[in-house]
Design an enzyme around this catalytic site. Sequence first.
Site, PDB file in Angstrom:
ATOM      1  N   LEU A 513       0.829  -1.210   0.000  1.00  0.00           N
ATOM      2  CA  LEU A 513       0.000   0.000   0.000  1.00  0.00           C
ATOM      3  C   LEU A 513       0.858   1.253   0.000  1.00  0.00           C
ATOM      4  O   LEU A 513       0.433   2.308  -0.445  1.00  0.00           O
ATOM      5  CB  LEU A 513      -0.902   0.020   1.238  1.00  0.00           C
ATOM      6  CG  LEU A 513      -2.035  -1.004   1.258  1.00  0.00           C
ATOM      7  CD1 LEU A 513      -2.694  -1.014   2.623  1.00  0.00           C
ATOM      8  CD2 LEU A 513      -3.066  -0.674   0.193  1.00  0.00           C
ATOM      9  N   GLY A 514       2.043   1.138   0.556  1.00  0.00           N
ATOM     10  CA  GLY A 514       2.895   2.311   0.581  1.00  0.00           C
ATOM     11  C   GLY A 514       4.147   2.034   1.381  1.00  0.00           C
ATOM     12  O   GLY A 514       4.247   1.029   2.081  1.00  0.00           O
ATOM     13  N   GLY A 516       6.569   3.887   4.131  1.00  0.00           N
ATOM     14  CA  GLY A 516       6.701   5.044   5.011  1.00  0.00           C
ATOM     15  C   GLY A 516       8.071   5.057   5.628  1.00  0.00           C
ATOM     16  O   GLY A 516       8.907   4.213   5.318  1.00  0.00           O
ATOM     17  N   GLY A 519       8.602   1.715   7.581  1.00  0.00           N
ATOM     18  CA  GLY A 519       8.527   0.393   6.989  1.00  0.00           C
ATOM     19  C   GLY A 519       7.480   0.355   5.900  1.00  0.00           C
ATOM     20  O   GLY A 519       6.876   1.367   5.553  1.00  0.00           O
ATOM     21  N   VAL A 521       3.942  -0.921   4.131  1.00  0.00           N
ATOM     22  CA  VAL A 521       2.582  -1.239   4.553  1.00  0.00           C
ATOM     23  C   VAL A 521       1.941  -2.127   3.490  1.00  0.00           C
ATOM     24  O   VAL A 521       2.022  -1.834   2.297  1.00  0.00           O
ATOM     25  CB  VAL A 521       1.752   0.048   4.709  1.00  0.00           C
ATOM     26  CG1 VAL A 521       0.387  -0.281   5.291  1.00  0.00           C
ATOM     27  CG2 VAL A 521       2.478   1.044   5.577  1.00  0.00           C
ATOM     28  N   LYS A 537       1.621  -3.013   8.849  1.00  0.00           N
ATOM     29  CA  LYS A 537       2.875  -2.256   8.721  1.00  0.00           C
ATOM     30  C   LYS A 537       4.007  -3.075   9.306  1.00  0.00           C
ATOM     31  O   LYS A 537       3.970  -3.454  10.466  1.00  0.00           O
ATOM     32  CB  LYS A 537       2.729  -0.929   9.469  1.00  0.00           C
ATOM     33  CG  LYS A 537       3.933  -0.023   9.309  1.00  0.00           C
ATOM     34  CD  LYS A 537       3.752   1.267  10.089  1.00  0.00           C
ATOM     35  CE  LYS A 537       2.689   2.152   9.520  1.00  0.00           C
ATOM     36  NZ  LYS A 537       3.167   3.106   8.523  1.00  0.00           N
ATOM     37  N   ASP A 631       5.886  13.776  12.359  1.00  0.00           N
ATOM     38  CA  ASP A 631       5.954  13.633  10.909  1.00  0.00           C
ATOM     39  C   ASP A 631       4.588  13.891  10.276  1.00  0.00           C
ATOM     40  O   ASP A 631       4.079  13.066   9.522  1.00  0.00           O
ATOM     41  CB  ASP A 631       6.478  12.230  10.550  1.00  0.00           C
ATOM     42  CG  ASP A 631       6.988  12.167   9.101  1.00  0.00           C
ATOM     43  OD1 ASP A 631       7.105  13.231   8.465  1.00  0.00           O
ATOM     44  OD2 ASP A 631       7.255  11.053   8.612  1.00  0.00           O
TER      45      ASP A 631
END
Length: 799
Positions: A513-514, A516, A519, A521, A537, A631
Amino acid sequence: MDSLALPCLILLCFPLLQFLSAATTINLGSSLSSTSSNSSWLSPSEDFAFGFRQLNNNSDLFLLAIWFNKIPERTIVWHANGDNPAPRGSTLELTATGLLLKDPGGKTIWDGKPDKKVSDAAMLDTGNFVLRASGNNSDYAWQSFKNPTDTILPTQILDLDSVLISRLTETNFSKGRFELRFSNGSLKLISVAWPSRFQYKSYYTSNTGSANSTGSGHQLVFNESADVYIVKDNGQIVQLPQWAKLSPRVDHYFRVTLDFDGVLAEYAHPKNSSTNQSWFPTRTLPDDICRRLFNEIGSGTCGFNSYCLLQNGRPFCDCPPGYVLADPNNRFRGCKPNFWQGCGPDDGSRNAQELYEIREFNNVDWPFGDYERLEPYNQTECEISCLHDCLCAVAIYDGNRCWKKKLPLSNGWLRDTGFSKVLFKVRKGNFPGYSDNSGSKKERGPLFLLGAFLLGGSIFCNAFLLLAILIFLKWRRRKYENNVQDSSTSETNLRFFSYNELKEATGGFKEELGRGSFGIVYKGVLKSASGKAIAVKKLDRLAQEREREFKSEVSAIGRTHHKNLVQLLGFCDEALNRLLVYEFMGNGTLANLIFAIPKPDWNLRVRISLEIARGLVYLHEECNVPIIHCDIKPQNILLDNYFSAKISDFGLSKLLLSDQSRTHTMIRGTRGYVAPEWFKNAPVSAKVDVYSFGVMLLEIICCRRSVEMEVEEEGRAILTDWAYDCYAEGRLDVLVDSDEPAMADRSRLQKWLMIAMWCIREDPSKRPTMKVVLQMLEGLLEVPNPPCPSSFSIAVTGS
Ligand SMILES: *[C@@H]1O[C@H](CO)[C@@H](O)[C@H](O)[C@H]1NC(C)=O
Ligand SMILES: *[C@@H]1O[C@H](CO)[C@@H](O)[C@H](O)[C@H]1NC(C)=O
Ligand SMILES: *[C@@H]1O[C@H](CO)[C@@H](O)[C@H](O)[C@H]1NC(C)=O
Ligand SMILES: *[C@@H]1O[C@H](CO)[C@@H](O)[C@H](O)[C@H]1NC(C)=O
Ligand SMILES: *[C@@H]1O[C@H](CO)[C@@H](O)[C@H](O)[C@H]1NC(C)=O
Ligand SMILES: *[C@@H]1O[C@H](CO)[C@@H](O)[C@H](O)[C@H]1NC(C)=O
Ligand SMILES: *[C@@H]1O[C@H](CO)[C@@H](O)[C@H](O)[C@H]1NC(C)=O
Ligand SMILES: *[C@@H]1O[C@H](CO)[C@@H](O)[C@H](O)[C@H]1NC(C)=O
Ligand SMILES: *[C@@H]1O[C@H](CO)[C@@H](O)[C@H](O)[C@H]1NC(C)=O
Ligand SMILES: *[C@@H]1O[C@H](CO)[C@@H](O)[C@H](O)[C@H]1NC(C)=O
């Protein structure tokens, strides 16, 4: 004539003005009836209505009430018969002796009988329903403002010895557990024993009593501009302690309600219902009810055996491990163990350490209920002592001393970290998050049977039965454990996942999914829990010395509950694998939304900004341990299926940052969003999030990234500088690129730009807190003119 037909007829025949004045007066002999159609008398402006309201949707019970009539919620501000709802077919009559509410059989349910004769009645635009005294039009024989229930309205004045009583729950209008009393000159909030109404000590007092030489409180005034204050008998005006001043608003409705959870709150609601906003609290008392409400008898804010945590200024009640809500429909009714707890028939004969185990559940304090203190003791001794003591429900261990506590536990509240160890005795085989209400019944049934047979039967039968029951229990337990394995987690306790389970759920970590800063996801689907979608995650770099704290940090994150935070469902902590499992957000990140073409709607952007601000206020001020995000950026804001914004990745920076002073660590956060103090040797506080929020607010307003290197005009590359220039030159149209809905909302646009400028001030102490930012965004606080920003941002982003 039918009471409803009359105003309608007048409306048809006469000009509007005449209708309004005719509708204000309700003549003697008028009546209302609780039939299936709602009947009511309206105020001239139609802001308020007086009449019958159906309780719940389908019930045949009705409440005689006054409510806000123009807003979708139809919020009730006064009611006559909460303890005694009227059946269908009841009638209300206005006679010379007053108001009379009768059931269909003619029995009186409620009456409003003044000692003066009544000439007529009126629903006023202030929300006051009045019976006028005959012979004097300006004298009220009876008025709802002098007989308040749980709410007061602007222009309402409480005299000495007035009482407000909370309702029992949000939807049950019976008398609840809290009272506001204005007596002996002071305003007090008091909890009472329910249902007998014995008064415990107050959990808030205005201290304006007569013992002070400067005069004693005389009236509690909620004035026209929504200010609440006490007027003393010498005329002096005293603001309520701890209640900040509001800037007046004419475009909002206001009310002050003693809510069923014991919080006295002032609420505002935009009069224009097309803004889609509902009631929001502007001020609340006391500041922290979980801590202030504290009595040696009674349960405290929450019910017995539960504990209270503050969320958005409101108490939220939760159960410790091994305990479940006593009434699943009412969190304030307390918790009960989901196993047999106490000196029952199965104790003594068997080894307690086979039946029970200790679960550590730290930082929650139940100040009463100690019955033994053992000293000096080490933790092992303390645990064993509690396990073998059938009275012991929980032990508190502080390094040398061991206090044993018995049920029921009261006044529980979540404290700061560093409080003593709280050791819960729970039955083996119960999963910490398991909250099946039938659990305790299942276990209890056979045990009670056992007790009964032991008392009554012959020895042979007993031995046989005992064997049978033990086999049954064992089988039962196994079945129970199996159930537990695939039961989904309860809403408050984190679930523990095995690595293999997550591997399977994500199809071998296939769909990314992405990525970051913490780590990767992955998307997954929980096989067991009705195919619920999850985001997993995989944490890749956990600072070495933080490993021990992984569980406690994760459980702190798990204890946060806010609708604008992504909810942590559970975690995996196996060998080197550390994974966090979150609810899945259907609409991706805010970055995908605002940097897309075409731009998302202005009103949606406005709502999302407010939601993010609320989430941050919660993290900074309403969690027990403030959480600094470090963040904040559009990539870390996720959108659910309804495009509600939820902050993700909070709480991780602390976990992954090996040293909070960050002298030998990298800067956390992302270029373009980080506050200047990261680059200096200044301490890092929650204000770093305020800075990032300011940058992000500009991005949301302008729908562009904070740094864009490929722009034609050089002055446009850095959003913060360009935005200030446009603001200073009054060229808002350039900034939003002629976004029409935004330009139509020019005053908000301008104000929000000013707020963003305040957020990105270089000196952290000059930046407002998130709470103030939220109040400014909501229009509750004025926004002062922002100063010119420093040129620091160029240095940062240019490096
Ligand atoms: C009566 O009022 C209730 C609550 O406001 C509403 O749900 C219901 O639809 C109304 N009934 C009628 C017949 O208007
Ligand atoms: C009452 O109506 C609301 C929405 O109108 C609905 O969500 C709720 O389930 C209904 N409750 C009952 C008990 O019918
Ligand atoms: C009418 O009532 C008002 C308010 O109670 C009072 O001030 C006034 O004196 C009364 N007038 C008469 C004529 O009784
Ligand atoms: C409100 O709660 C009380 C006490 O639990 C109960 O007796 C009463 O029936 C409830 N009223 C309604 C309308 O549900
Ligand atoms: C008011 O003061 C009197 C005398 O000091 C006391 O007896 C009474 O209990 C007080 N009432 C309240 C509600 O505090
Ligand atoms: C009198 O006022 C002081 C400060 O305003 C307050 O601390 C004290 O409790 C008050 N005393 C009473 C009896 O209200
Ligand atoms: C309400 O009270 C505040 C001060 O407490 C005052 O500034 C304001 O003018 C008052 N409003 C009205 C309408 O009296
Ligand atoms: C209510 O708000 C909408 C949109 O914000 C606006 O178009 C409308 O004119 C407003 N109505 C009133 C009465 O202010
Ligand atoms: C108002 O809220 C509803 C439901 O949350 C949503 O469908 C609608 O689009 C919203 N309208 C505006 C103008 O935001
Ligand atoms: C605790 O005390 C007991 C008995 O004094 C001893 O056997 C045990 O080793 C101690 N445990 C720890 C962890 O010190």
